[in-house]
Structure formats: structure tokens, C-alpha cells
Design a protein around this motif. Structure first.
Motif, PDB file in Angstrom:
ATOM      1  N   GLU A  16       0.839  -1.210   0.000  1.00  0.00           N
ATOM      2  CA  GLU A  16       0.000   0.000   0.000  1.00  0.00           C
ATOM      3  C   GLU A  16       0.868   1.253   0.000  1.00  0.00           C
ATOM      4  N   ARG A  17       1.943   1.237   0.772  1.00  0.00           N
ATOM      5  CA  ARG A  17       2.856   2.381   0.811  1.00  0.00           C
ATOM      6  C   ARG A  17       3.510   2.618  -0.544  1.00  0.00           C
ATOM      7  N   ALA A  18       3.888   1.536  -1.228  1.00  0.00           N
ATOM      8  CA  ALA A  18       4.495   1.666  -2.555  1.00  0.00           C
ATOM      9  C   ALA A  18       3.509   2.263  -3.561  1.00  0.00           C
ATOM     10  N   VAL A  19       2.242   1.879  -3.453  1.00  0.00           N
ATOM     11  CA  VAL A  19       1.222   2.446  -4.344  1.00  0.00           C
ATOM     12  C   VAL A  19       1.081   3.942  -4.068  1.00  0.00           C
ATOM     13  N   LYS A  20       0.994   4.304  -2.796  1.00  0.00           N
ATOM     14  CA  LYS A  20       0.796   5.710  -2.425  1.00  0.00           C
ATOM     15  C   LYS A  20       1.990   6.589  -2.776  1.00  0.00           C
ATOM     16  N   ASP A  21       3.215   6.062  -2.602  1.00  0.00           N
ATOM     17  CA  ASP A  21       4.383   6.909  -2.869  1.00  0.00           C
ATOM     18  C   ASP A  21       4.820   6.889  -4.337  1.00  0.00           C
ATOM     19  N   GLY A  22       4.092   6.136  -5.151  1.00  0.00           N
ATOM     20  CA  GLY A  22       4.359   6.153  -6.593  1.00  0.00           C
ATOM     21  C   GLY A  22       5.424   5.188  -7.066  1.00  0.00           C
ATOM     22  N   SER A  23       5.971   4.368  -6.178  1.00  0.00           N
ATOM     23  CA  SER A  23       7.033   3.453  -6.610  1.00  0.00           C
ATOM     24  C   SER A  23       6.486   2.138  -7.172  1.00  0.00           C
ATOM     25  N   ALA A  24       5.221   1.830  -6.914  1.00  0.00           N
ATOM     26  CA  ALA A  24       4.625   0.583  -7.414  1.00  0.00           C
ATOM     27  C   ALA A  24       4.327   0.711  -8.903  1.00  0.00           C
ATOM     28  N   LYS A  73      -8.904  -7.168  -1.180  1.00  0.00           N
ATOM     29  CA  LYS A  73      -9.052  -7.021  -2.632  1.00  0.00           C
ATOM     30  C   LYS A  73      -9.663  -5.672  -2.984  1.00  0.00           C
ATOM     31  N   LYS A  74     -10.702  -5.290  -2.247  1.00  0.00           N
ATOM     32  CA  LYS A  74     -11.380  -4.018  -2.508  1.00  0.00           C
ATOM     33  C   LYS A  74     -10.452  -2.838  -2.230  1.00  0.00           C
ATOM     34  N   LEU A  75      -9.726  -2.893  -1.105  1.00  0.00           N
ATOM     35  CA  LEU A  75      -8.793  -1.830  -0.751  1.00  0.00           C
ATOM     36  C   LEU A  75      -7.772  -1.605  -1.858  1.00  0.00           C
ATOM     37  N   PHE A  76      -7.140  -2.688  -2.325  1.00  0.00           N
ATOM     38  CA  PHE A  76      -6.106  -2.548  -3.347  1.00  0.00           C
ATOM     39  C   PHE A  76      -6.687  -2.209  -4.715  1.00  0.00           C
ATOM     40  N   ARG A  77      -7.858  -2.735  -5.040  1.00  0.00           N
ATOM     41  CA  ARG A  77      -8.490  -2.367  -6.306  1.00  0.00           C
ATOM     42  C   ARG A  77      -8.739  -0.855  -6.333  1.00  0.00           C
ATOM     43  N   ASN A  78      -9.303  -0.321  -5.244  1.00  0.00           N
ATOM     44  CA  ASN A  78      -9.596   1.109  -5.175  1.00  0.00           C
ATOM     45  C   ASN A  78      -8.328   1.965  -5.190  1.00  0.00           C
ATOM     46  N   LYS A  79      -7.322   1.576  -4.401  1.00  0.00           N
ATOM     47  CA  LYS A  79      -6.064   2.329  -4.362  1.00  0.00           C
ATOM     48  C   LYS A  79      -5.380   2.327  -5.728  1.00  0.00           C
ATOM     49  N   CYS A  80      -5.355   1.150  -6.367  1.00  0.00           N
ATOM     50  CA  CYS A  80      -4.682   1.042  -7.660  1.00  0.00           C
ATOM     51  C   CYS A  80      -5.421   1.830  -8.740  1.00  0.00           C
ATOM     52  N   GLU A  81      -6.737   1.814  -8.694  1.00  0.00           N
ATOM     53  CA  GLU A  81      -7.495   2.619  -9.656  1.00  0.00           C
ATOM     54  C   GLU A  81      -7.207   4.100  -9.438  1.00  0.00           C
ATOM     55  N   PHE A  82      -7.208   4.535  -8.189  1.00  0.00           N
ATOM     56  CA  PHE A  82      -6.979   5.946  -7.879  1.00  0.00           C
ATOM     57  C   PHE A  82      -5.583   6.392  -8.307  1.00  0.00           C
ATOM     58  N   TYR A  83      -4.568   5.588  -7.992  1.00  0.00           N
ATOM     59  CA  TYR A  83      -3.187   5.941  -8.307  1.00  0.00           C
ATOM     60  C   TYR A  83      -2.745   5.434  -9.686  1.00  0.00           C
ATOM     61  N   GLN A  84      -3.658   4.837 -10.429  1.00  0.00           N
ATOM     62  CA  GLN A  84      -3.419   4.338 -11.793  1.00  0.00           C
ATOM     63  C   GLN A  84      -2.249   3.347 -11.858  1.00  0.00           C
ATOM     64  N   VAL A  85      -2.346   2.335 -11.008  1.00  0.00           N
ATOM     65  CA  VAL A  85      -1.355   1.253 -10.973  1.00  0.00           C
ATOM     66  C   VAL A  85      -2.058  -0.023 -11.437  1.00  0.00           C
ATOM     67  N   VAL A  99       5.321  -4.611  -7.430  1.00  0.00           N
ATOM     68  CA  VAL A  99       6.546  -4.628  -8.228  1.00  0.00           C
ATOM     69  C   VAL A  99       6.994  -3.181  -8.395  1.00  0.00           C
ATOM     70  N   THR A 100       8.283  -2.917  -8.152  1.00  0.00           N
ATOM     71  CA  THR A 100       8.774  -1.543  -8.189  1.00  0.00           C
ATOM     72  C   THR A 100       9.696  -1.258  -9.380  1.00  0.00           C
ATOM     73  N   ASP A 101       9.789  -2.177 -10.312  1.00  0.00           N
ATOM     74  CA  ASP A 101      10.675  -2.023 -11.471  1.00  0.00           C
ATOM     75  C   ASP A 101       9.847  -2.088 -12.755  1.00  0.00           C
ATOM     76  N   ASN A 102      10.048  -1.121 -13.657  1.00  0.00           N
ATOM     77  CA  ASN A 102       9.280  -1.075 -14.904  1.00  0.00           C
ATOM     78  C   ASN A 102       9.485  -2.303 -15.782  1.00  0.00           C
ATOM     79  N   GLY A 103      10.716  -2.759 -15.914  1.00  0.00           N
ATOM     80  CA  GLY A 103      11.013  -3.910 -16.763  1.00  0.00           C
ATOM     81  C   GLY A 103      10.339  -5.183 -16.267  1.00  0.00           C
ATOM     82  N   PHE A 104      10.505  -5.457 -14.990  1.00  0.00           N
ATOM     83  CA  PHE A 104       9.864  -6.639 -14.404  1.00  0.00           C
ATOM     84  C   PHE A 104       8.346  -6.526 -14.471  1.00  0.00           C
ATOM     85  N   ALA A 105       7.834  -5.329 -14.212  1.00  0.00           N
ATOM     86  CA  ALA A 105       6.377  -5.128 -14.255  1.00  0.00           C
ATOM     87  C   ALA A 105       5.845  -5.413 -15.661  1.00  0.00           C
TER      88      ALA A 105
END
Length: 107
Positions: A34-42, A56-68, A93-99
Motif C-alpha cells: 500500500e505504501r508503494a502504491v501511495k508513494d508512486g514506486s509501485a 481485494k477491494k482496498l487494493f483495487r480502489n487504491k490502484c485505480e486511484f493511483y493508476q497502478v 513490483v517496483t521495477d518497470n522492466g519486471f512489471a
């Protein structure tokens, strides 16, 4: 045949998770993910199929909001085992290539 392809694909995903863990390109656990999503590193989030509906709901909502990108995949035991740790319900995942590689396998 379809089942064998899925097993091979799942194995590739679990192997990739192990590789990312060794190269420290992912964080696991609800708090860290959750911290990685919020700080933009995810770059991508995975929540296990056996996670609670609230998680599931928490992460779905956070990811939609932060566009992850957000995926539900595997079970917590297998994810943890692939990472060489105890059961893990969420990871980021915090790496673009791996993601990108993981996204291709998950789509």
C-alpha cells in the motif's frame, strides 16, 4: 491442453517473482504494498486469490486511484514460497522492466 499452458504460465510467473525478490524489485505485505502504491514506486500490484474481500477491494480502489495495474493471481502460500518467504497476500513490483514482463504473463 489449456490446463498445461496455464500451469507453465503460472510457473513462469512464480519464477519471475523469485527473481524479483532476489533483485529487490518488489515489496510484499499489505502495509508495504500500500505504501508503494501511495508513494508512486509501485508499477504493478498482485493480490492473491485467497485474500479477503476487504483486502481485494482496498487494493483495487487504491490502484485505480493511483493508476497502478492491479491483478488477482495465485494463492498466498505459492506466492510466499516463490519469494522464499511465508505466505504473502499482496505484493507490489517496483521495477518497470519486471512489471512489463509480469503484465504480459498475467494478461
Amino acid at each position: 491442453m489449456q490446463s498445461d499452458e496455464k500451469k507453465v504460465n503460472d510457473r513462469k510467473i512464480y519464477n519471475l517473482l523469485g527473481l524479483m525478490t532476489k533483485s529487490r524489485k518488489l515489496v510484499s505485505g499489505s502495509f508495504m504494498a500500500e505504501r508503494a502504491v501511495k508513494d508512486g514506486s509501485a508499477r504493478l500490484v498482485i493480490v492473491s486469490e485467497d485474500a479477503s474481500d476487504n483486502t481485494k477491494k482496498l487494493f483495487r480502489n487504491k490502484c485505480e486511484f493511483y493508476q497502478v495495474p492491479y491483478y488477482i493471481f495465485g494463492n498466498s502460500e505459492n506466492i510466499g514460497q516463490a519469494m522464499g518467504k511465508e505466505a504473502r497476500v499482496t505484493l507490489a513490483v517496483t521495477d518497470n522492466g519486471f512489471a512489463g514482463s509480469l503484465k504480459k504473463l498475467l494478461d
